[in-house]
Design a protein around this motif. Structure first.
Motif, short mmCIF file in Angstrom:
data_model
loop_
_atom_site.label_atom_id
_atom_site.label_comp_id
_atom_site.label_asym_id
_atom_site.label_seq_id
_atom_site.Cartn_x
_atom_site.Cartn_y
_atom_site.Cartn_z
N ALA A 218 0.82 -1.22 0.00
CA ALA A 218 0.00 0.00 0.00
C ALA A 218 0.85 1.26 0.00
CB ALA A 218 -0.92 0.01 1.21
N GLN A 219 2.18 1.11 0.01
CA GLN A 219 3.12 2.24 0.04
C GLN A 219 2.86 3.14 1.24
OE1 GLN A 219 3.01 4.19 -3.80
NE2 GLN A 219 4.17 2.54 -4.77
N LEU A 220 2.68 2.51 2.39
CA LEU A 220 2.46 3.23 3.62
C LEU A 220 3.68 3.09 4.53
CD1 LEU A 220 -1.26 2.32 4.46
CD2 LEU A 220 -0.37 4.62 4.04
N PRO A 221 4.25 4.18 4.99
CA PRO A 221 5.33 4.06 5.97
C PRO A 221 4.79 3.65 7.33
CG PRO A 221 4.78 6.36 5.61
CD PRO A 221 3.94 5.57 4.65
N TYR A 222 5.65 3.16 8.20
CA TYR A 222 5.19 2.69 9.50
C TYR A 222 6.22 3.01 10.57
CZ TYR A 222 8.41 -1.18 8.48
OH TYR A 222 9.52 -1.92 8.16
N VAL A 223 5.74 3.09 11.80
CA VAL A 223 6.56 3.17 13.01
C VAL A 223 5.92 2.20 13.99
CG1 VAL A 223 7.46 4.59 14.88
CG2 VAL A 223 7.19 5.58 12.60
N VAL A 224 6.61 1.13 14.31
CA VAL A 224 6.02 0.08 15.14
C VAL A 224 6.97 -0.25 16.28
CG1 VAL A 224 6.99 -1.73 13.65
CG2 VAL A 224 5.04 -2.26 15.11
N HIS A 225 6.40 -0.51 17.44
CA HIS A 225 7.18 -0.85 18.63
C HIS A 225 7.59 -2.32 18.56
CE1 HIS A 225 8.32 -1.35 22.83
NE2 HIS A 225 8.25 -0.06 22.98
N LEU A 226 8.84 -2.60 18.92
CA LEU A 226 9.36 -3.96 18.96
C LEU A 226 9.42 -4.47 20.40
CD1 LEU A 226 12.38 -3.68 16.49
CD2 LEU A 226 10.08 -4.49 15.96
N LYS A 227 9.23 -5.76 20.56
CA LYS A 227 9.42 -6.35 21.88
C LYS A 227 10.91 -6.34 22.20
CE LYS A 227 5.35 -9.32 21.60
NZ LYS A 227 4.82 -10.71 21.67
N PRO A 228 11.31 -5.82 23.34
CA PRO A 228 12.75 -5.62 23.61
C PRO A 228 13.57 -6.90 23.64
CG PRO A 228 11.43 -5.22 25.58
CD PRO A 228 10.47 -5.34 24.45
N HIS A 229 12.96 -8.02 24.01
CA HIS A 229 13.72 -9.27 24.14
C HIS A 229 13.40 -10.27 23.04
CE1 HIS A 229 15.39 -8.24 28.10
NE2 HIS A 229 14.19 -7.77 28.40
N ARG A 230 12.71 -9.83 21.99
CA ARG A 230 12.42 -10.75 20.90
C ARG A 230 13.65 -10.87 20.01
NH1 ARG A 230 8.25 -13.27 18.38
NH2 ARG A 230 8.44 -13.61 16.15
N GLY A 231 14.19 -12.09 19.92
CA GLY A 231 15.44 -12.29 19.20
C GLY A 231 15.25 -12.52 17.72
N THR A 232 16.32 -12.36 16.98
CA THR A 232 16.34 -12.61 15.55
C THR A 232 17.68 -13.24 15.20
OG1 THR A 232 16.06 -11.61 13.38
CG2 THR A 232 17.28 -10.34 14.99
N TRP A 233 17.76 -13.80 14.00
CA TRP A 233 19.01 -14.43 13.60
C TRP A 233 20.08 -13.37 13.42
CZ3 TRP A 233 22.41 -13.65 9.71
CH2 TRP A 233 23.42 -14.61 9.55
N ALA A 234 21.29 -13.68 13.86
CA ALA A 234 22.43 -12.78 13.68
C ALA A 234 23.70 -13.55 13.99
CB ALA A 234 22.32 -11.56 14.59
N PRO A 235 24.83 -13.14 13.44
CA PRO A 235 26.11 -13.74 13.83
C PRO A 235 26.34 -13.61 15.33
CG PRO A 235 26.37 -12.42 11.85
CD PRO A 235 24.99 -12.16 12.35
N ALA A 236 27.16 -14.48 15.86
CA ALA A 236 27.33 -14.55 17.31
C ALA A 236 27.85 -13.25 17.91
CB ALA A 236 28.27 -15.71 17.66
N HIS A 237 28.68 -12.51 17.16
CA HIS A 237 29.28 -11.29 17.70
C HIS A 237 28.39 -10.06 17.55
CE1 HIS A 237 30.20 -11.24 13.41
NE2 HIS A 237 30.30 -9.92 13.51
N GLN A 238 27.18 -10.20 16.98
CA GLN A 238 26.28 -9.08 16.78
C GLN A 238 25.07 -9.19 17.70
OE1 GLN A 238 25.22 -8.79 12.64
NE2 GLN A 238 27.32 -8.31 11.97
N PRO A 239 24.41 -8.05 18.02
CA PRO A 239 23.23 -8.09 18.92
C PRO A 239 22.07 -8.85 18.28
CG PRO A 239 23.52 -5.88 18.01
CD PRO A 239 24.75 -6.66 17.63
#
Length: 471
Positions: A218-239
């Motif tokens: 819909a070409q709509l920008p967004y600002v959404v709150h994230l859960k502070p402890h919800r993890g995502t994939w990342a290399p071990a040395h990155q947050p």
């Protein structure tokens, strides 16, 4: 063609507003029902605004009252379209300069649960009930609200239907999650002419890829709150989590803020607070093209849980290399914090007013009747803004004195300058006078009984009485 029969007018200024919808109702009974329903929603009451309350009848035993039966038929059986009424309401908002949308506003996604007993009511199910902080039997409705920090009004509503109502559950083609409903409603708001700087939502919507994809289409920008402890994939040395990303930002003190930038937040009561905001990097997380993680807090050293926001947005940074080619204008940290800061205001003010109007008090079971009730509540809500920005007319010598001292004068700004609509009961009371209520054919010239005088005096000053009149 036979001329339409005149409809009994609604009290005071409500008649001018209700007459704008007359062409959407085919019969006199529908036009009268529309006025009676709005009057009941706006008038002061000392109990829940069920159908008996809206009609001014006694609970339970008054259910067979003809006025109650008329409202029941109008809400459940009468052939009129709630969507057309809502479109007309939005058209009136767009046509008034004080409530017209502009590109600087936001569309806030809000969902609220209303507790309901039994299993026969449409959309009912055991779901999370935020106002009570527990899972209970309730109906959850997703709503989009447009606001610019000065005014706010609901756009569209749609109840969420739990999976057990569908033959194939969550795999049924007709099933829609709350994020999918919210994204579709935000797109409808844009199509209805309500431009916005961004769509704002809480952390419940940040976990849905469907929500991001629908807003992107819909070409709509967004600002959404994230859960502070919800993890995502990342290399071990990155947050891996937003709070980990925030802790990697450099901070010493206010004189040496490091990666943080001071942002001034201005609240609606006039006071200001200095927050701190920064762009953070979450390793491996960039789901849909250009996406930023913005952290805003009152104390970068401790990151207090109740005063720290972890915001994801696709609004590019002002000095980002791709800002010139982005479909959305760039935004600084102060603007992103301002945009999301409008959501708590909606939570604190909009919900209270719609609850006073009887949003959760419906006692109907069909999906059509629930949708109609919600549409009529939104019409009553918009009427409040319509009257708040209407220039006051000449004084009426027959009107009751509504200039009594306010017990909290500091909380009542001048007319037209408030950041929230006035109390609905006060608005309707401003249009009520004793003379029109009493000047009716067949009534005597004698003063009304003391009980009726007390009731009229209470209504015209915005207060209700625990009193039922019998004829």
């Amino acid at each position: 063609m036979t001329a339409r029969r005149p409809c009994p007018p609604a009290p005071g200024p409500l008649e001018d507003y209700a007459s704008c919808f007359d062409d959407l109702f085919a019969s006199l009974a529908q036009r009268r029902g529309f006025r009676e329903y709005l009057t009941g929603l706006l008038a002061p009451r000392d109990r829940n605004k069920t159908l008996t309350c809206l009609a001014g009848a006694e609970p339970v035993v008054g259910a067979r009252n003809p006025a109650v039966q008329r409202l029941q038929f109008f809400l459940s059986e009468s052939p009129w379209e709630a969507g057309e009424v809502n479109d007309r309401r939005l058209e009136l908002l767009r046509g008034q300069s004080d409530t017209a949308p502009h590109a600087g506003g936001v569309i806030v996604i809000d969902d609220s649960g209303d507790r309901k007993d039994g299993t026969a009511t449409a959309h009912v199910g055991r779901q999370w009930l935020g106002r009570y902080g527990k899972t209970d039997n309730c109906v959850v409705t997703v709503t989009t609200v447009w606001t610019d920090g000065r005014v706010y009004h609901p756009l569209h509503t749609q109840p969420y239907t739990p999976a057990h109502h569908f033959p194939r559950g969550r795999r049924d083609p007709g099933f829609r999650t709350k994020p999918q409903i919210a994204a579709a409603l935000a797109a409808r708001g844009k199509e209805a002419g309500f431009a916005c700087r961004a769509v704002v939502a809480d952390c419940a919507y940040s976990v849905s890829d469907d929500w991001y994809l629908a807003l992107r289409e819909a070409q709509l920008p967004y600002v959404v709150h994230l859960k502070p402890h919800r993890g995502t994939w990342a290399p071990a040395h990155q947050p891996h989590t937003p709070i980990d990303a925030a802790r990697t930002l450099a901070w010493h003190d206010a004189e040496h803020p490091g990666d943080w930038t001071p942002v001034e937040r201005r609240f609606h009561d006039g006071h200001t607070e200095t927050w701190w905001a920064a762009d953070a990097t979450l390793g491996g997380w960039q789901p849909l093209g250009v996406c930023r993680l913005v952290v805003a807090t009152t104390d970068p050293a401790t990151l207090p849980p109740k005063a720290t926001w972890y915001l994801a947005t696709n609004l590019p940074h002002t000095d980002a290399p791709h800002a010139a080619t982005s479909t959305h204008p760039p935004a600084g940290l102060d603007e992103i914090v301002r945009l999301y800061g409008l959501r708590p205001w909606i939570e604190q003010s909009y919900k209270q007013i719609k609850d006073e109007l009887g949003w959760a008090d419906f006692q109907v079971r069909s999906a059509r009747a629930i949708k109609r009730h919600q549409t009529l509540v939104n019409c009553a809500f918009s009427f409040c803004w319509d009257q708040w920005f209407t220039p006051p007319g000449p004084p009426d010598p027959t009107a009751p004195d509504l200039t009594a001292p306010d017990p909290c004068p500091a909380n009542r700004p001048e007319r037209g300058t408030s950041h929230a609509p006035p109390t609905p009961t006060t608005l309707l009371a401003q249009g009520l006078t004793r003379r029109p209520l009493l000047a009716h054919p067949g009534r005597t010239d004698k003063d009304p009984p003391a009980e009726l005088q007390a009731l009229l005096g209470a209504v015209t000053t915005g207060h209700g009485l625990n009193l039922y009149l019998r004829t």
